[in-house]
Design a protein around this motif. Structure first.
Motif, short mmCIF file in Angstrom:
data_model
loop_
_atom_site.label_atom_id
_atom_site.label_comp_id
_atom_site.label_asym_id
_atom_site.label_seq_id
_atom_site.Cartn_x
_atom_site.Cartn_y
_atom_site.Cartn_z
N LEU A 136 0.93 -1.24 -0.24
CA LEU A 136 0.09 -0.15 0.10
C LEU A 136 0.76 1.21 0.04
O LEU A 136 1.72 1.41 -0.97
N THR A 137 0.81 2.06 1.15
CA THR A 137 1.66 3.42 1.17
C THR A 137 2.74 2.96 1.87
O THR A 137 3.59 4.23 2.08
N ALA A 138 2.95 2.07 2.46
CA ALA A 138 4.41 1.61 3.28
C ALA A 138 5.45 1.53 2.13
O ALA A 138 5.45 1.32 1.03
N ILE A 139 6.78 1.53 2.76
CA ILE A 139 7.91 1.46 2.01
C ILE A 139 7.83 -0.08 1.50
O ILE A 139 8.49 -0.13 0.39
N GLU A 140 7.59 -0.88 2.13
CA GLU A 140 7.54 -2.13 1.63
C GLU A 140 6.55 -3.20 2.37
O GLU A 140 6.05 -2.75 3.22
N ALA A 141 6.32 -4.33 1.88
CA ALA A 141 5.64 -5.44 2.40
C ALA A 141 5.92 -5.43 3.79
O ALA A 141 4.64 -5.62 4.66
N ASN A 142 7.11 -5.66 4.38
CA ASN A 142 7.48 -6.05 5.84
C ASN A 142 6.79 -5.06 6.49
O ASN A 142 6.41 -4.89 7.83
N ILE A 143 6.95 -3.52 6.08
CA ILE A 143 6.54 -2.44 6.94
C ILE A 143 4.92 -2.27 6.87
O ILE A 143 4.31 -2.06 7.97
N TYR A 144 4.43 -2.59 5.68
CA TYR A 144 2.94 -2.70 5.86
C TYR A 144 2.22 -3.73 6.83
O TYR A 144 1.55 -3.46 7.76
N ALA A 145 3.06 -4.99 6.71
CA ALA A 145 2.48 -5.95 7.60
C ALA A 145 2.81 -5.54 9.22
O ALA A 145 1.97 -5.87 10.17
N SER A 146 3.84 -4.86 9.41
CA SER A 146 4.29 -4.45 10.84
C SER A 146 3.44 -3.64 11.36
O SER A 146 2.97 -3.55 12.52
N ILE A 147 3.10 -2.60 10.76
CA ILE A 147 2.25 -1.43 11.08
C ILE A 147 0.96 -2.11 11.55
O ILE A 147 0.20 -1.82 12.55
N LEU A 148 0.47 -3.01 10.49
CA LEU A 148 -0.81 -4.00 10.80
C LEU A 148 -0.94 -4.59 12.25
O LEU A 148 -1.75 -4.57 12.95
N ILE A 149 0.18 -5.34 12.40
CA ILE A 149 0.12 -6.32 13.57
C ILE A 149 0.28 -5.42 14.72
O ILE A 149 -0.21 -5.89 15.93
N PHE A 150 1.03 -4.37 14.77
CA PHE A 150 1.13 -3.50 15.89
C PHE A 150 -0.10 -3.16 16.48
O PHE A 150 -0.54 -3.03 17.61
N ARG A 163 6.30 -13.58 6.25
CA ARG A 163 6.32 -14.63 7.42
C ARG A 163 6.55 -14.08 8.77
O ARG A 163 6.19 -14.54 9.87
N THR A 164 7.35 -12.94 8.78
CA THR A 164 7.77 -12.51 9.95
C THR A 164 6.88 -11.95 10.80
O THR A 164 6.42 -12.12 11.92
N ALA A 165 5.78 -11.27 10.04
CA ALA A 165 4.71 -10.63 10.67
C ALA A 165 3.80 -11.76 11.32
O ALA A 165 3.29 -11.50 12.53
N VAL A 166 3.68 -12.92 10.88
CA VAL A 166 2.80 -13.91 11.33
C VAL A 166 3.59 -14.57 12.52
O VAL A 166 2.82 -14.35 13.80
N LEU A 198 10.84 -9.18 17.92
CA LEU A 198 10.91 -10.09 17.29
C LEU A 198 10.99 -9.38 15.66
O LEU A 198 11.64 -9.72 14.69
N SER A 199 10.06 -8.26 15.39
CA SER A 199 9.70 -7.73 14.25
C SER A 199 11.24 -7.10 13.87
O SER A 199 11.53 -7.01 12.79
N ALA A 200 11.52 -6.37 15.01
CA ALA A 200 12.95 -5.40 14.68
C ALA A 200 13.77 -6.11 14.31
O ALA A 200 14.77 -5.68 13.81
N THR A 201 14.04 -7.25 14.91
CA THR A 201 15.13 -8.24 14.85
C THR A 201 15.31 -8.80 13.43
O THR A 201 16.51 -8.93 12.77
N LEU A 202 14.14 -9.00 12.58
CA LEU A 202 13.89 -9.56 11.26
C LEU A 202 13.82 -8.33 10.26
O LEU A 202 14.17 -8.32 9.29
N THR A 203 13.11 -7.34 10.94
CA THR A 203 12.52 -5.97 9.87
C THR A 203 12.96 -4.98 10.42
O THR A 203 11.95 -4.74 11.52
#
Length: 479
Positions: free
Chosen positions: A178-192, A225-228, A445-450
């Motif tokens: 979406l409007t995030a820089i990449e898929a990992n950041i999109y997913a991280s915003i969502l899970i937090f 996978r990191t987000a899950v 965990l998220s910050a360790t991987l992304t």
């Protein structure tokens, strides 16, 4: 510590109607801008993001306004901003001593300073922090569902309509950002925001149902996978903390974790189904010579999972600048091929993104010796010494927060980082401790991987966690 934290921040200053309107409007703008990591502009050789500019406007408003300035200065003396300020100061010292390029390092140092201003600004007015939390919670279901819609449309149309997605060449699938820089950041915003929402006291059944359905779909869209793993960890830690650290009846405790259990079930079922698809025929993850996209393409390979801002002497050195796949590719990508799309079920410790991270950590360890192990190598200097593995000509990025902080600031810097998150947990109001435990575990965990540390979402979450209990929360706690 608790009394100090409440007294030193989250004031309730007497504000005029106009001042309240401007203040809360800027706070809403800050939260919205945290979703817009994709958008930036080059200023004086630096990539400046929208989410960096809006917090500066909020901080400037609070510092200049006579009714807000005293509250801002009190918030600055809160234990959490003080520890974070010490972390920023240590990065400056390490950079001045060891960095081979102060201009290159200053991009992250400036970003850290903006983060400090953002955190203090959101901790200045209690009602403002509560508003930031509400805006974030309202985003959960829409952010997930719009992301899933973009994912479905992009893959069904084979990229003819690919708004809000990037193409992952390794797995031949369009992933949502979406409007995030990449898929990992999109997913991280969502899970937090999901963790802050689903663990909230008094959450309704309809909101629980909406989150339990939408969030797994949004994470499928990100193919992350990191987000899950991060979300499952956060839900589990929250549930265990609630069950074994509260003094209510067991029935009350189980009722408290029921919404998280529902989300956990739908998440595991959804990802179990997706991960099982295509396992009968393992996919070939090797791109033939000439078929791979150019080194500057951000979705070209696992080596392009870049979350940093850096001074960029040339466009090729800044992998956050969108680029198209190389026109010389001879093979047409097929995002409908199920044998190439099982990214979620592909957990490979020898290659892929996990192997890439291990390779980067090995490169970083080369300079983590002697005095540099204790004092660091200077902020954001890994890319000055190493290229991205497998991507010649592209400056390296460590991505993993603990490794990066250890490389940049040494054991002293890593100790200050640990002290920061311990201080956050200590200062969180007691009834909110289970939420803080789950969210901080997920974040670790998220910050360790992304690497999420520098983005505005981190400091918004901390400010929302630390805010004093509302009257509704107090009533629920007493009942």
């Amino acid at each position: 510590m608790k009394n100090v934290s409440i007294a030193a921040a989250y004031s309730a200053p007497s504000l005029s109607r106009r001042t309240r309107l401007v203040t809360f409007g800027l706070i809403v703008a800050v939260v919205i801008s945290s979703f817009l990591g994709r958008y930036d502009a080059e200023i004086a050789g630096f990539r400046v993001r929208v989410e960096q500019v809006v917090p500066l406007a909020l901080a400037a408003w609070m510092i200049m306004h006579p009714a807000l300035r005293p509250a801002f200065l009190r918030a600055l003396r809160h234990p959490v901003p003080l520890v974070f300020a010490a972390f920023v100061a240590w990065n400056v010292i390490s950079t001045l001593v060891f960095s081979p390029s102060l201009s290159w390092s200053s991009s992250i140092l400036i970003w850290l300073f903006i983060d400090l201003l953002l955190l203090v600004s959101l901790m200045t007015v209690a009602e403002g922090a509560d508003l930031a939390g509400r805006v974030g919670r309202w985003s959960v279901a829409p952010w997930a569902l719009v992301g899933f819609a973009a994912f479905v449309v992009a893959n069904l149309t084979r990229g003819q309509v690919a708004l809000g997605t990037d193409f992952d060449w390794l797995y031949e699938v369009y992933v949502t950002r979406l409007t995030a820089i990449e898929a990992n950041i999109y997913a991280s915003i969502l899970i937090f925001w999901t963790l802050l929402t689903i663990t909230r006291r008094g959450i309704g059944r309809w909101e629980t149902a909406a989150i339990a359905i939408a969030v797994p779909l949004g994470l499928v869209a990100s193919q992350t996978r990191t987000a899950v793993f991060s979300l499952v960890l956060g839900l589990g830690v929250f549930a265990l903390f609630t069950l074994f650290s509260t003094r209510s009846t067991w029935r009350t405790r189980f009722t408290r974790i029921l919404p998280t259990a529902i989300l956990g079930v739908t998440l595991v079922v959804t990802y179990g189904i997706v991960a099982a698809v295509g396992n009968a025929a393992p996919a070939d993850r090797t791109l033939p010579a000439g078929d791979a996209p150019s080194a500057s393409a951000p979705a070209a390979s696992p080596t392009q999972l870049v979350d940093d801002v850096t001074a960029s002497p040339s466009p090729s050195a800044d992998s956050s600048v969108p680029a198209s796949p190389a026109p010389q590719a001879t093979r047409i990508p097929d995002p409908t091929n199920p044998e190439q799309q099982n990214k979620i079920g592909d957990v490979d410790f020898q290659g892929g993104t996990i192997g890439f991270r291990l390779e980067v950590a090995g490169l970083a360890a080369q300079e983590m010796k002697g005095v540099n192990l204790w004092l660091g190598n200077g902020t954001n200097t890994f890319g000055l010494r190493h290229e991205q593995p497998g991507t010649p000509g592209v400056s390296g990025h460590i991505i993993m927060l603990p490794v990066q902080v250890l490389y940049d600031g040494g054991i002293v810097g890593l100790g200050l980082l640990v002290a920061l998150f311990v201080t956050v947990f200590v200062c969180v109001p007691r009834p909110r401790k289970p939420i803080a435990a789950g969210l901080l575990a997920s974040y670790a965990l998220s910050a360790t991987l992304t690497s999420m540390f520098w983005f505005a979402i981190t400091w918004i979450l901390i400010a929302v966690l630390l805010r004093p209990l509302t009257e509704d929360e107090r009533d629920l706690d007493r009942s």
